[in-house]
Design a protein around this motif. Structure first.
Motif, PDB file in Angstrom:
ATOM      1  N   GLY A   1     -18.045  -0.983 -55.262  1.00 54.65           N
ATOM      2  CA  GLY A   1     -17.991  -2.294 -55.894  1.00 54.65           C
ATOM      3  C   GLY A   1     -17.251  -2.347 -57.210  1.00 54.65           C
ATOM      4  N   GLU A   2     -16.723  -1.242 -57.706  1.00 56.98           N
ATOM      5  CA  GLU A   2     -16.046  -1.240 -58.996  1.00 56.98           C
ATOM      6  C   GLU A   2     -14.583  -1.658 -58.861  1.00 56.98           C
ATOM      7  N   ARG A   3     -14.100  -2.352 -59.878  1.00 60.41           N
ATOM      8  CA  ARG A   3     -12.688  -2.733 -59.951  1.00 60.41           C
ATOM      9  C   ARG A   3     -11.973  -1.699 -60.795  1.00 60.41           C
ATOM     10  N   LEU A   4     -11.115  -0.914 -60.163  1.00 59.93           N
ATOM     11  CA  LEU A   4     -10.482   0.214 -60.826  1.00 59.93           C
ATOM     12  C   LEU A   4      -9.000   0.279 -60.464  1.00 59.93           C
ATOM     13  N   THR A   5      -8.281   1.106 -61.205  1.00 61.95           N
ATOM     14  CA  THR A   5      -6.890   1.421 -60.904  1.00 61.95           C
ATOM     15  C   THR A   5      -6.846   2.822 -60.308  1.00 61.95           C
ATOM     16  N   PHE A   6      -6.307   2.916 -59.099  1.00 55.92           N
ATOM     17  CA  PHE A   6      -6.291   4.182 -58.368  1.00 55.92           C
ATOM     18  C   PHE A   6      -4.865   4.682 -58.220  1.00 55.92           C
ATOM     19  N   LEU A   7      -4.748   5.974 -58.055  1.00 55.24           N
ATOM     20  CA  LEU A   7      -3.484   6.611 -57.704  1.00 55.24           C
ATOM     21  C   LEU A   7      -3.677   7.284 -56.354  1.00 55.24           C
ATOM     22  N   GLY A   8      -2.788   6.977 -55.385  1.00 53.78           N
ATOM     23  CA  GLY A   8      -2.966   7.518 -54.044  1.00 53.78           C
ATOM     24  C   GLY A   8      -1.678   7.582 -53.260  1.00 53.78           C
ATOM     25  N   ARG A   9      -1.816   7.960 -51.983  1.00 53.90           N
ATOM     26  CA  ARG A   9      -0.670   8.105 -51.092  1.00 53.90           C
ATOM     27  C   ARG A   9      -0.952   7.384 -49.779  1.00 53.90           C
ATOM     28  N   VAL A  10       0.026   6.619 -49.282  1.00 49.97           N
ATOM     29  CA  VAL A  10      -0.082   5.917 -48.009  1.00 49.97           C
ATOM     30  C   VAL A  10       0.082   6.942 -46.885  1.00 49.97           C
ATOM     31  N   GLU A  11      -0.885   6.975 -45.952  1.00 46.25           N
ATOM     32  CA  GLU A  11      -0.916   8.022 -44.932  1.00 46.25           C
ATOM     33  C   GLU A  11      -0.541   7.555 -43.538  1.00 46.25           C
ATOM     34  N   SER A  12      -0.511   6.249 -43.291  1.00 41.34           N
ATOM     35  CA  SER A  12      -0.211   5.749 -41.949  1.00 41.34           C
ATOM     36  C   SER A  12       0.769   4.583 -42.037  1.00 41.34           C
ATOM     37  N   ILE A  13       1.329   4.226 -40.897  1.00 40.13           N
ATOM     38  CA  ILE A  13       2.300   3.130 -40.842  1.00 40.13           C
ATOM     39  C   ILE A  13       1.600   1.826 -41.194  1.00 40.13           C
ATOM     40  N   PRO A  14       2.020   1.117 -42.244  1.00 44.52           N
ATOM     41  CA  PRO A  14       1.363  -0.145 -42.615  1.00 44.52           C
ATOM     42  C   PRO A  14       1.508  -1.190 -41.517  1.00 44.52           C
ATOM     43  N   ASP A  15       0.456  -1.970 -41.357  1.00 45.53           N
ATOM     44  CA  ASP A  15       0.400  -3.001 -40.318  1.00 45.53           C
ATOM     45  C   ASP A  15       0.003  -4.313 -40.984  1.00 45.53           C
ATOM     46  N   ILE A  16       0.902  -5.297 -40.964  1.00 46.13           N
ATOM     47  CA  ILE A  16       0.652  -6.586 -41.613  1.00 46.13           C
ATOM     48  C   ILE A  16      -0.088  -7.504 -40.650  1.00 46.13           C
TER      49      ILE A  16
ATOM     50  N   ARG B   1       5.416   1.741 -47.398  1.00 45.14           N
ATOM     51  CA  ARG B   1       5.964   2.657 -46.405  1.00 45.14           C
ATOM     52  C   ARG B   1       5.109   3.905 -46.374  1.00 45.14           C
ATOM     53  N   ILE B   2       5.108   4.545 -45.249  1.00 47.07           N
ATOM     54  CA  ILE B   2       4.319   5.765 -45.131  1.00 47.07           C
ATOM     55  C   ILE B   2       4.884   6.828 -46.063  1.00 47.07           C
ATOM     56  N   GLY B   3       3.991   7.522 -46.772  1.00 44.74           N
ATOM     57  CA  GLY B   3       4.397   8.541 -47.725  1.00 44.74           C
ATOM     58  C   GLY B   3       4.566   8.044 -49.140  1.00 44.74           C
ATOM     59  N   ASP B   4       4.414   6.731 -49.366  1.00 49.09           N
ATOM     60  CA  ASP B   4       4.554   6.186 -50.716  1.00 49.09           C
ATOM     61  C   ASP B   4       3.419   6.656 -51.610  1.00 49.09           C
ATOM     62  N   ILE B   5       3.759   7.073 -52.816  1.00 49.84           N
ATOM     63  CA  ILE B   5       2.766   7.304 -53.864  1.00 49.84           C
ATOM     64  C   ILE B   5       2.628   5.990 -54.629  1.00 49.84           C
ATOM     65  N   VAL B   6       1.427   5.439 -54.652  1.00 54.35           N
ATOM     66  CA  VAL B   6       1.230   4.089 -55.180  1.00 54.35           C
ATOM     67  C   VAL B   6       0.134   4.087 -56.240  1.00 54.35           C
ATOM     68  N   ARG B   7       0.297   3.120 -57.154  1.00 52.89           N
ATOM     69  CA  ARG B   7      -0.760   2.799 -58.108  1.00 52.89           C
ATOM     70  C   ARG B   7      -1.315   1.439 -57.708  1.00 52.89           C
ATOM     71  N   VAL B   8      -2.577   1.396 -57.396  1.00 50.30           N
ATOM     72  CA  VAL B   8      -3.188   0.166 -56.895  1.00 50.30           C
ATOM     73  C   VAL B   8      -4.323  -0.255 -57.827  1.00 50.30           C
ATOM     74  N   ARG B   9      -4.437  -1.551 -57.990  1.00 54.26           N
ATOM     75  CA  ARG B   9      -5.542  -2.136 -58.739  1.00 54.26           C
ATOM     76  C   ARG B   9      -6.379  -2.931 -57.758  1.00 54.26           C
ATOM     77  N   GLY B  10      -7.614  -2.512 -57.564  1.00 54.83           N
ATOM     78  CA  GLY B  10      -8.429  -3.192 -56.574  1.00 54.83           C
ATOM     79  C   GLY B  10      -9.883  -2.798 -56.683  1.00 54.83           C
ATOM     80  N   ARG B  11     -10.642  -3.209 -55.667  1.00 57.08           N
ATOM     81  CA  ARG B  11     -12.079  -2.955 -55.630  1.00 57.08           C
ATOM     82  C   ARG B  11     -12.389  -2.053 -54.438  1.00 57.08           C
ATOM     83  N   LEU B  12     -13.243  -1.072 -54.689  1.00 56.09           N
ATOM     84  CA  LEU B  12     -13.599  -0.085 -53.678  1.00 56.09           C
ATOM     85  C   LEU B  12     -14.977  -0.406 -53.114  1.00 56.09           C
ATOM     86  N   TYR B  13     -15.072  -0.394 -51.783  1.00 54.18           N
ATOM     87  CA  TYR B  13     -16.344  -0.640 -51.101  1.00 54.18           C
ATOM     88  C   TYR B  13     -16.655   0.568 -50.219  1.00 54.18           C
TER      89      TYR B  13
END
Length: 522
Positions: free
Chosen positions: A94-109, A153-165
């Motif tokens: 439930g916390e709103r945080l800034t994360f650093l991560g990597r996209v592991e699969s093909i994004p699906d809109i 894209r798959i393999g992107d290193i991203v900085r995301v601001r969001g909420r974790l559940y």
């Protein structure tokens, strides 16, 4: 059909013991799972010893009981080592945080959200701003497409601001944690790309995406049902299949076609042996052909995403090819047990994967019931014999899988028996044509494969529009599913005893010295 005895199926008991150990630890999903496993092992040993002393000593020797115990403990220990820890996700629920991560699969809109899986490495402390490690938690990432976020894209290193559940400990969330290690959902409204990390996994996924795009018609203004089905059958990418078409496949009982499994690997196995069978004529040709087929099957498993059902099929067909390479005949049921042992030793939680369960259940049904039923009645005409054989394969596979289908999906498909003879024509053509086009880029192959795919989709869609093709709304408990399987096992034992010329009990004194199978069972 060879009788199933301790001599020709020596890996059945280790496989059952290993599965019992895994379930005793993983099924309760509690902090005291070690104690539960110990109690289960003690209860089983006590029951076996009582039966051995009070009723019959033929059940097992002491060495065999010790082997059962060791495999049971190996299963429990493997489940303990592979358990995914949900604590990091629960701590930040439930916390709103800034994360650093990597996209592991093909994004699906899908509508507002761009869905993918991601590994979160760390988060920024709201006070100090320092990055704090998370322990590389695996999450389902939902990026808001309404904001001005870059296309992931798959393999992107991203900085995301969001909420974790954090995921729940029941239902679908528990299933995803056990089978894929996903412990949370992250809804991100701000995403920024800061780099690219090309791991082996991301390179394989990128290759799958590139090959999948080559199977599309190139017309982005209209849905490409044929291209999406070709992607699903050939390389295992079913992300873009239209939901209505997917529902038609599910209602008609052929949804298993959309997930690469034993059927697809078996088709590749046959195609490879047919195309390169001439290698047998060379000196040590059987060895060269076996190595070629096994390496090709392993490459196909990697290309299609290494799902548990594909791994099971590749292991089983590799063992079969090894037997052919060494001029040895094998028992199919023992080979299936060997595949189960190898896969579950590698990752015990594959046992919870629906594709793994359906694949093994279908193979057990085919191996144990096909030949007795075929011996009972088989037409004399060649074409009728072939059609009846395909129908029997479908019937025996459905006998093995229908309790699981009712338990997991709440459905009982009735149209699968009618469609099974059809898909044995179309699916090999689609898989072979798609892979041939990816290698050769012959346009006539692409056009012919799309025509076959369109025809298959039309037939399945037309049949799926009728109400009688499936019974829905079924609620089957786990205990009821287990009771049905006990009845099926009793049916299998009765049919095999009736079909054999000599009756021999699995626990008879001669069971350990029975003659091994001398033919490869199909």
């Amino acid at each position: 059909m060879a009788r199933f005895t301790r001599s020709n199926t020596p890996l059945l008991e280790p496989a059952v013991s290993l599965i019992a150990g895994i379930l005793s630890f993983a099924l309760p999903d509690r902090s005291d799972s070690y104690a539960v496993s110990g109690l289960v092992l003690g209860g089983l040993l006590l029951a076996v010893v009582l039966v051995k002393y009070l009723f019959t000593d033929r059940i097992a020797s002491w060495k065999r009981i010790l082997a059962w115990s060791l495999f049971f403990c190996a299963g429990a220990a493997g489940a303990a080592l592979h358990r995914t820890d949900p604590a990091p996700a629960i701590e930040h629920h439930g916390e709103r945080l800034t994360f650093l991560g990597r996209v592991e699969s093909i994004p699906d809109i899908r509508g507002r959200w761009c869905r993918s899986t991601a590994t979160l490495f760390c988060f920024a402390d709201s006070i100090s701003g320092q990055w704090i490690p998370l322990g590389d938690i695996f999450v389902r990432l939902y990026a808001d497409t309404s904001a001005r976020n870059p296309r992931l894209r798959i393999g992107d290193i991203v900085r995301v601001r969001g909420r974790l559940y954090a995921a729940d400990s029941s239902g679908y969330d528990l299933y995803m944690r056990r089978t894929r290690g996903i412990t949370a959902r992250c809804f991100a409204w701000t995403v920024s790309r800061i780099g690219t990390d090309t791991t082996w996994g991301t390179r394989i996924e990128s290759l799958r995406n590139k090959l999948g795009n080559e199977l599309l018609s190139g017309d982005a203004t209209s849905p490409d049902d044929a291209g999406n089905i070709m992607q699903a059958l050939a390389i295992g990418n079913q992300s873009y299949i239209d939901p209505q078409l997917r529902d038609s496949y599910s209602r008609t009982g052929v949804a298993h076609l959309l997930s690469v499994s034993g059927l697809h690997v078996g088709i590749i196995f046959m195609i490879l042996n047919l195309l390169f069978g001439w290698i047998r004529l060379l000196r040590r040709g059987y060895i060269a052909l076996g190595i070629l087929v096994i390496l090709s099957l392993c490459g196909y498993a990697v290309l299609t995403g290494l799902s548990p059902s594909v791994i099971r099929a590749v292991v089983m067909f590799s063992l079969l090819q090894t037997g052919l390479m060494l001029s040895r005949y094998t028992n199919s049921f023992n080979t299936l047990c060997a595949a189960a042992l190898l896969i579950l030793l590698w990752n015990p939680y594959y046992i919870y994967h629906i594709g793994f369960q359906l694949s093994f259940a279908a193979m057990v049904g085919i191996i144990t019931l096909y030949q007795p039923l075929a011996r009972f009645r088989m037409p004399r005409h060649t074409l009728l014999r072939w059609l009846w054989s395909l129908t029997l394969v479908g019937i025996t596979a459905q006998v093995g899988t229908f309790p699981l289908v009712m338990y997991h999906f709440g459905q009982l498909q009735l149209a699968g028996l009618l469609l099974n003879p059809l898909i044995w024509f179309t699916v090999p053509a689609i898989i072979g044509g798609s892979l041939l086009y990816l290698v050769s880029h012959w346009e006539w192959v692409f056009a012919l494969t799309r025509t076959v795919t369109d025809w298959q989709n039309a037939v399945i869609t037309r049949m799926g529009s009728h109400d009688w093709v499936a019974v829905t709304g079924i609620r089957l408990s786990g205990w009821a599913c287990a009771a049905i399987y006990l009845a099926i096992i009793a049916l299998i034992v009765w049919i095999n005893r009736r079909s054999a010329l000599r009756t021999r009990s699995y626990f008879s004194r001669n069971a350990d010295t029975g003659a091994p199978a001398v033919r490869t069972e199909k």
